[in-house]
Design a protein around this motif. Structure first.
Motif, PDB file in Angstrom:
ATOM      1  N   GLN A  76       0.821  -1.217   0.000  1.00  0.00           N
ATOM      2  CA  GLN A  76       0.000   0.000   0.000  1.00  0.00           C
ATOM      3  C   GLN A  76       0.856   1.268   0.000  1.00  0.00           C
ATOM      4  O   GLN A  76       0.320   2.372   0.053  1.00  0.00           O
ATOM      5  CB  GLN A  76      -0.943  -0.007   1.214  1.00  0.00           C
ATOM      6  CG  GLN A  76      -0.267  -0.084   2.573  1.00  0.00           C
ATOM      7  CD  GLN A  76       0.262   1.265   3.056  1.00  0.00           C
ATOM      8  OE1 GLN A  76      -0.489   2.237   3.111  1.00  0.00           O
ATOM      9  NE2 GLN A  76       1.552   1.326   3.392  1.00  0.00           N
ATOM     10  N   SER A  77       2.168   1.102  -0.088  1.00  0.00           N
ATOM     11  CA  SER A  77       3.067   2.257   0.021  1.00  0.00           C
ATOM     12  C   SER A  77       3.418   2.831  -1.343  1.00  0.00           C
ATOM     13  O   SER A  77       3.022   2.312  -2.386  1.00  0.00           O
ATOM     14  CB  SER A  77       4.365   1.841   0.741  1.00  0.00           C
ATOM     15  OG  SER A  77       5.185   1.086  -0.147  1.00  0.00           O
ATOM     16  N   ARG A  78       4.230   3.874  -1.323  1.00  0.00           N
ATOM     17  CA  ARG A  78       4.704   4.518  -2.545  1.00  0.00           C
ATOM     18  C   ARG A  78       5.961   3.845  -3.096  1.00  0.00           C
ATOM     19  O   ARG A  78       6.454   4.215  -4.158  1.00  0.00           O
ATOM     20  CB  ARG A  78       5.016   5.993  -2.268  1.00  0.00           C
ATOM     21  CG  ARG A  78       6.075   6.195  -1.194  1.00  0.00           C
ATOM     22  CD  ARG A  78       6.164   7.650  -0.763  1.00  0.00           C
ATOM     23  NE  ARG A  78       6.991   7.844   0.409  1.00  0.00           N
ATOM     24  CZ  ARG A  78       8.298   8.113   0.381  1.00  0.00           C
ATOM     25  NH1 ARG A  78       8.926   8.193  -0.776  1.00  0.00           N
ATOM     26  NH2 ARG A  78       8.965   8.297   1.493  1.00  0.00           N
ATOM     27  N   TYR A  79       6.455   2.836  -2.375  1.00  0.00           N
ATOM     28  CA  TYR A  79       7.732   2.236  -2.757  1.00  0.00           C
ATOM     29  C   TYR A  79       7.536   1.178  -3.843  1.00  0.00           C
ATOM     30  O   TYR A  79       6.739   0.259  -3.685  1.00  0.00           O
ATOM     31  CB  TYR A  79       8.426   1.611  -1.534  1.00  0.00           C
ATOM     32  CG  TYR A  79       8.811   2.649  -0.512  1.00  0.00           C
ATOM     33  CD1 TYR A  79       9.944   3.435  -0.689  1.00  0.00           C
ATOM     34  CD2 TYR A  79       8.018   2.882   0.612  1.00  0.00           C
ATOM     35  CE1 TYR A  79      10.293   4.416   0.242  1.00  0.00           C
ATOM     36  CE2 TYR A  79       8.344   3.855   1.542  1.00  0.00           C
ATOM     37  CZ  TYR A  79       9.484   4.616   1.348  1.00  0.00           C
ATOM     38  OH  TYR A  79       9.809   5.588   2.265  1.00  0.00           O
ATOM     39  N   ARG A  80       8.249   1.353  -4.924  1.00  0.00           N
ATOM     40  CA  ARG A  80       8.222   0.389  -6.034  1.00  0.00           C
ATOM     41  C   ARG A  80       9.564  -0.314  -6.199  1.00  0.00           C
ATOM     42  O   ARG A  80       9.645  -1.317  -6.897  1.00  0.00           O
ATOM     43  CB  ARG A  80       7.845   1.101  -7.346  1.00  0.00           C
ATOM     44  CG  ARG A  80       6.428   1.666  -7.321  1.00  0.00           C
ATOM     45  CD  ARG A  80       5.397   0.558  -7.200  1.00  0.00           C
ATOM     46  NE  ARG A  80       4.037   1.070  -7.009  1.00  0.00           N
ATOM     47  CZ  ARG A  80       3.442   1.191  -5.838  1.00  0.00           C
ATOM     48  NH1 ARG A  80       4.089   0.827  -4.719  1.00  0.00           N
ATOM     49  NH2 ARG A  80       2.233   1.664  -5.732  1.00  0.00           N
TER      50      ARG A  80
ATOM     51  N   VAL B 162      13.922   6.278   6.105  1.00  0.00           N
ATOM     52  CA  VAL B 162      12.555   6.801   6.202  1.00  0.00           C
ATOM     53  C   VAL B 162      11.536   5.701   5.954  1.00  0.00           C
ATOM     54  O   VAL B 162      10.478   5.654   6.597  1.00  0.00           O
ATOM     55  CB  VAL B 162      12.364   7.971   5.202  1.00  0.00           C
ATOM     56  CG1 VAL B 162      10.894   8.395   5.145  1.00  0.00           C
ATOM     57  CG2 VAL B 162      13.243   9.142   5.587  1.00  0.00           C
ATOM     58  N   MET B 163      11.829   4.793   5.049  1.00  0.00           N
ATOM     59  CA  MET B 163      10.897   3.709   4.748  1.00  0.00           C
ATOM     60  C   MET B 163      10.538   2.919   6.003  1.00  0.00           C
ATOM     61  O   MET B 163       9.365   2.558   6.204  1.00  0.00           O
ATOM     62  CB  MET B 163      11.508   2.761   3.706  1.00  0.00           C
ATOM     63  CG  MET B 163      10.607   1.583   3.351  1.00  0.00           C
ATOM     64  SD  MET B 163      11.436   0.348   2.312  1.00  0.00           S
ATOM     65  CE  MET B 163      12.563  -0.381   3.524  1.00  0.00           C
ATOM     66  N   LEU B 164      11.514   2.657   6.874  1.00  0.00           N
ATOM     67  CA  LEU B 164      11.236   1.880   8.075  1.00  0.00           C
ATOM     68  C   LEU B 164      10.524   2.718   9.129  1.00  0.00           C
ATOM     69  O   LEU B 164       9.696   2.197   9.888  1.00  0.00           O
ATOM     70  CB  LEU B 164      12.528   1.273   8.617  1.00  0.00           C
ATOM     71  CG  LEU B 164      13.082   0.134   7.743  1.00  0.00           C
ATOM     72  CD1 LEU B 164      14.444  -0.308   8.232  1.00  0.00           C
ATOM     73  CD2 LEU B 164      12.114  -1.049   7.692  1.00  0.00           C
ATOM     74  N   ASP B 165      10.822   4.031   9.171  1.00  0.00           N
ATOM     75  CA  ASP B 165      10.027   4.922  10.035  1.00  0.00           C
ATOM     76  C   ASP B 165       8.559   4.868   9.613  1.00  0.00           C
ATOM     77  O   ASP B 165       7.653   4.784  10.457  1.00  0.00           O
ATOM     78  CB  ASP B 165      10.537   6.360   9.936  1.00  0.00           C
ATOM     79  CG  ASP B 165      11.881   6.559  10.612  1.00  0.00           C
ATOM     80  OD1 ASP B 165      12.181   5.829  11.577  1.00  0.00           O
ATOM     81  OD2 ASP B 165      12.633   7.441  10.168  1.00  0.00           O
ATOM     82  N   GLU B 166       8.332   4.916   8.320  1.00  0.00           N
ATOM     83  CA  GLU B 166       6.963   4.885   7.798  1.00  0.00           C
ATOM     84  C   GLU B 166       6.310   3.538   8.072  1.00  0.00           C
ATOM     85  O   GLU B 166       5.112   3.470   8.371  1.00  0.00           O
ATOM     86  CB  GLU B 166       6.969   5.183   6.299  1.00  0.00           C
ATOM     87  CG  GLU B 166       7.365   6.611   5.964  1.00  0.00           C
ATOM     88  CD  GLU B 166       7.475   6.860   4.469  1.00  0.00           C
ATOM     89  OE1 GLU B 166       7.343   5.886   3.680  1.00  0.00           O
ATOM     90  OE2 GLU B 166       7.701   8.018   4.077  1.00  0.00           O
TER      91      GLU B 166
ATOM     92  N   LYS C  40       1.736   0.848  13.639  1.00  0.00           N
ATOM     93  CA  LYS C  40       1.083   1.350  14.865  1.00  0.00           C
ATOM     94  C   LYS C  40      -0.339   1.796  14.572  1.00  0.00           C
ATOM     95  O   LYS C  40      -1.254   1.532  15.361  1.00  0.00           O
ATOM     96  CB  LYS C  40       1.899   2.511  15.454  1.00  0.00           C
ATOM     97  CG  LYS C  40       3.186   2.075  16.123  1.00  0.00           C
ATOM     98  CD  LYS C  40       3.929   3.275  16.721  1.00  0.00           C
ATOM     99  CE  LYS C  40       5.166   2.845  17.486  1.00  0.00           C
ATOM    100  NZ  LYS C  40       5.882   3.993  18.056  1.00  0.00           N
ATOM    101  N   VAL C  41      -0.542   2.461  13.442  1.00  0.00           N
ATOM    102  CA  VAL C  41      -1.905   2.875  13.052  1.00  0.00           C
ATOM    103  C   VAL C  41      -2.766   1.650  12.826  1.00  0.00           C
ATOM    104  O   VAL C  41      -3.916   1.578  13.288  1.00  0.00           O
ATOM    105  CB  VAL C  41      -1.861   3.744  11.788  1.00  0.00           C
ATOM    106  CG1 VAL C  41      -3.261   3.952  11.238  1.00  0.00           C
ATOM    107  CG2 VAL C  41      -1.199   5.082  12.082  1.00  0.00           C
TER     108      VAL C  41
END
Length: 235
Positions: A180-184, A216-220, A226-227
């Motif tokens: 579901q992320s922006r990472y490709r 940042v990817m792992l922070d996200e 958590k959400v």
């Protein structure tokens, strides 16, 4: 997503061979005789059972599949990745004669029977933390397209499943995050930090340092998880 099929496809079928490239199928059963001292000439002859007449110094995807069948392992068996690491193989789905001799000389295997006897040893290397880290880092360069600096996310997921599937309980959650992320793609720094994260951060995330030097990817990922768990403290 079927990770097994993905890894199998990458090892055995990533590049297509031409229809008139015929692998030498006259593989003798003599290679399965009782183990003796290592013989480089014999090892080279064994290699050429899987190479093609048009390129006798390279085993391509079709030959790798035949090799796996003869060895009685599935292409997605992690032992094949460890063997590729031992050889220093540069491209998934291919073994050069130089790589073959490097790895099999180290293993002292010049026949199918000898290598079958080493499969448990190859698996055991994964139990050593430093060896595992080296194999994990190797897997990034081994599985990415050679003209790319990053690893596409589907290939990354397949390789992470192979390497971390039995030891990181958050792996499926990480896959859901990626979907579901922006990472490709994943770059090498992200790839390497996923391993460190899997080793350092508890499942409940309580020891995750938000001020740490994680990508940042792992922070996200942590915030997303958590959400998802209803634990976010975003104000």
């Amino acid at each position: 997503m079927d990770l097994g099929e993905d890894v199998s496809s990458m090892f055995g079928k990533r590049s297509k061979t031409s229809s008139n490239s015929t692998v030498n199928r006259s593989r003798t059963k003599g290679m399965e005789e009782a183990p003796t001292s290592f013989n480089q000439k014999k090892c080279t002859a064994w290699f050429r059972q899987y190479s093609t007449p048009s390129n006798t110094d390279t085993i391509g995807p079709e030959g790798v599949e035949m090799f796996c069948r003869d060895l009685n392992v599935e292409p997605e068996n992690i032992a094949l990745l460890v063997l590729s690491w031992k050889m220093g193989a540069k491209q998934m789905g291919f073994f050069t004669l130089q790589e073959w001799l490097l790895g099999l000389t180290d293993l002292q295997c010049d026949s199918l029977a000898k290598l079958q006897g080493k499969l448990n040893y190859l698996h055991s290397l994964l139990l050593d933390s430093s060896h595992f880290k080296s194999i994990y880092r190797y897997a990034f360069d081994f599985s990415k397209d050679k003209d790319q600096r990053s690893l596409d996310v589907e290939t990354a997921k397949a390789m992470l499943g192979l390497l971390l599937g039995r030891q990181w309980s958050l792996l499926n959650s990480f896959f859901q995050f990626l979907d579901q992320s922006r990472y490709r793609v994943l770059n090498k720094d992200q790839w390497c930090n996923v391993l460190e994260f899997s080793r350092a951060v508890d499942v409940d995330l309580k020891n995750y340092d938000v001020d740490g030097a994680w990508p940042v990817m792992l922070d996200e990922f942590v915030e997303w998880l958590k959400v998802t768990r209803g634990e976010s403290n975003i104000q």
